[in-house]
Write a protein that holds these residues in place. Sequence first.
Motif, short mmCIF file in Angstrom:
data_model
loop_
_atom_site.label_atom_id
_atom_site.label_comp_id
_atom_site.label_asym_id
_atom_site.label_seq_id
_atom_site.Cartn_x
_atom_site.Cartn_y
_atom_site.Cartn_z
N LYS A 11 0.81 -1.22 0.00
CA LYS A 11 0.00 0.00 0.00
C LYS A 11 0.85 1.27 0.00
O LYS A 11 0.31 2.37 -0.19
CB LYS A 11 -0.91 0.02 1.24
N HIS A 12 2.15 1.13 0.20
CA HIS A 12 3.01 2.31 0.38
C HIS A 12 4.16 2.25 -0.62
O HIS A 12 5.18 1.60 -0.38
CB HIS A 12 3.53 2.36 1.81
N PRO A 13 4.02 2.94 -1.75
CA PRO A 13 5.00 2.84 -2.85
C PRO A 13 6.43 3.20 -2.45
O PRO A 13 7.38 2.72 -3.07
CB PRO A 13 4.45 3.83 -3.88
N ARG A 14 6.60 4.02 -1.43
CA ARG A 14 7.96 4.46 -1.06
C ARG A 14 8.65 3.48 -0.11
O ARG A 14 9.85 3.57 0.10
CB ARG A 14 7.88 5.84 -0.41
N LEU A 15 7.91 2.56 0.45
CA LEU A 15 8.47 1.67 1.47
C LEU A 15 9.17 0.47 0.83
O LEU A 15 8.57 -0.28 0.05
CB LEU A 15 7.36 1.19 2.42
N LEU A 16 10.44 0.28 1.19
CA LEU A 16 11.21 -0.88 0.76
C LEU A 16 11.42 -1.83 1.94
O LEU A 16 11.23 -1.43 3.10
CB LEU A 16 12.58 -0.44 0.23
N VAL A 17 11.82 -3.06 1.64
CA VAL A 17 12.06 -4.05 2.69
C VAL A 17 13.49 -4.56 2.56
O VAL A 17 13.93 -4.95 1.47
CB VAL A 17 11.07 -5.22 2.60
N LEU A 18 14.22 -4.54 3.67
CA LEU A 18 15.55 -5.13 3.74
C LEU A 18 15.40 -6.43 4.51
O LEU A 18 15.12 -6.44 5.70
CB LEU A 18 16.51 -4.17 4.46
N SER A 19 15.56 -7.54 3.80
CA SER A 19 15.33 -8.87 4.37
C SER A 19 16.67 -9.54 4.69
O SER A 19 17.41 -9.93 3.80
CB SER A 19 14.52 -9.73 3.40
N ASP A 20 16.96 -9.66 5.99
CA ASP A 20 18.20 -10.26 6.46
C ASP A 20 17.97 -11.76 6.66
O ASP A 20 17.28 -12.17 7.59
CB ASP A 20 18.62 -9.59 7.77
N GLU A 21 18.56 -12.57 5.78
CA GLU A 21 18.30 -14.01 5.78
C GLU A 21 19.56 -14.83 6.05
O GLU A 21 19.68 -15.98 5.62
CB GLU A 21 17.64 -14.39 4.45
N ILE A 22 20.49 -14.25 6.81
CA ILE A 22 21.78 -14.87 7.05
C ILE A 22 21.66 -16.21 7.79
O ILE A 22 22.53 -17.09 7.66
CB ILE A 22 22.72 -13.91 7.81
N TYR A 23 20.59 -16.41 8.55
CA TYR A 23 20.42 -17.65 9.32
C TYR A 23 19.46 -18.64 8.65
O TYR A 23 18.98 -19.58 9.29
CB TYR A 23 19.91 -17.34 10.73
N GLU A 24 19.15 -18.46 7.38
CA GLU A 24 18.08 -19.23 6.75
C GLU A 24 18.25 -20.75 6.85
O GLU A 24 17.28 -21.49 6.97
CB GLU A 24 17.93 -18.84 5.27
#
Length: 480
Positions: free
Chosen positions: A268-281
Amino acid sequence: MADILLPHGGLSNVSAGQDRWQLGISTVSGSFRSISFTTQFPNFSLRYSEACEPGLLRTAAVRSQSSLELMSIDISLSPRVNSVKPSKTMAITDQATALVQAGVPVIRLAAGEPDFDTPTVIAEAGINAIREGYTRYTPNAGTMELRTSICRKLEDENGISYSPDQILVSNGAKQSLLQAVLAVCSPGDEVIIPAPYYVSYPEMARLADAIPVILPTLISENFLLDPNLLESKINEKSRLLILCSPSNPTGSVYPKKLLQEIAKIVAKHPRLLVLSDEIYEHIIYAPATHTSFASLPGMWERTLTVNGFSKAFAMTGWRLGYLAGPKHFVTACGKIQSQATSGASSISQKAAVAALGLGYAGGEAVSSMVKAFRERRDYLVKSFRELEGVKISDPQGAFYLFLDFSFYYGSKAEGFGIINDSESLCRYLLDKAQVALVPGDAFGDDNCIRISYAASLSTLQEAMARIKNSVTQLKHALTV
């Protein structure tokens, strides 16, 4: 001669050689500051002044008695750096290491570092790289061989497709995270961070002149972000949401259904990005499963995925991580890297190719380590449940327990003083039990402490015996 003036006294350790002077200055905070310089003048005086107010000018003045010339040196620091707190995890780890080196039998459970050796196949690939002369600079973004291997891994294991020019290999996942924050955030932007959080997230936001917005979670909800709380905090300044799953410090794993709810809000928020830290996957315990945020509908375009080799492959010292995302953002991160460190180690990159060649999720080499981590987790969870008042959220991944010890706050330990927060509790356990843990306030939750079970089962058993003995004394203090 040396004439030194401090605003509150505090002069110590002035020594001189023929041409070099070493001055040790104790500041009002008690820290020790050393200034070294070379002079051709046999007689001089030095005046040092440090303003007590943060951000004000700090100067050291050196005056030659023969020429009576005055030279002022501005030793103030950038406000950006002054706003950043040092890593408490690293500080405690260093302190514990120093105690061990001094002969104190401290059990170190602070650092998030697997106790396993790097698998032989990986190590041999690094050794062969040296023997074969593969010791020169690589392209800034990483070798084509490694970036191609990473693309294949992300497609096969995570269901997300990238081309090599959408991958940036860096000197550890931490560098990848920092460069991502610096690349997308402008001064005044808000970075949304669920707490408990990895200690460096808020400080990375501050280094970018952005504002960390901390969203608390509950141990009763396994420390998972409430989508309703997230939605209520998003505004026009919101630029980045940082998610870490499996989580450091809690070991919580975000189920796919919850991530889908979060994705609908982000959309819903075009300016919002996500930083997904998956180092322990790969360090995850069934029935929990890992879901990459970028694999969710509509999230590829706005997700920066960070991963690396340190945790699952026991390659902490090899210093290698990577970022995957839309080319526009990855190129920006690469620009920062080109002016900071340039490309990562050529030797480490050869080793990383071998790591990715071990098979799905690291194959048997990684699964055997995960099996050991699970055994350790189960032992500690059972043991801490036997301690009155300790609250536990069963970790489903990583190798940490994040335990609520606030039941013991307010107790007075003989020969130590009052336990009133997570830091004093950790100092007490280091002093009395000789076990090094990390206070929860470093992760945004002062009720808790973090214990890393990246140590052998026998080491954890000894640590548990010491902790139980020390906590029993606190329990007695509470009832007196």
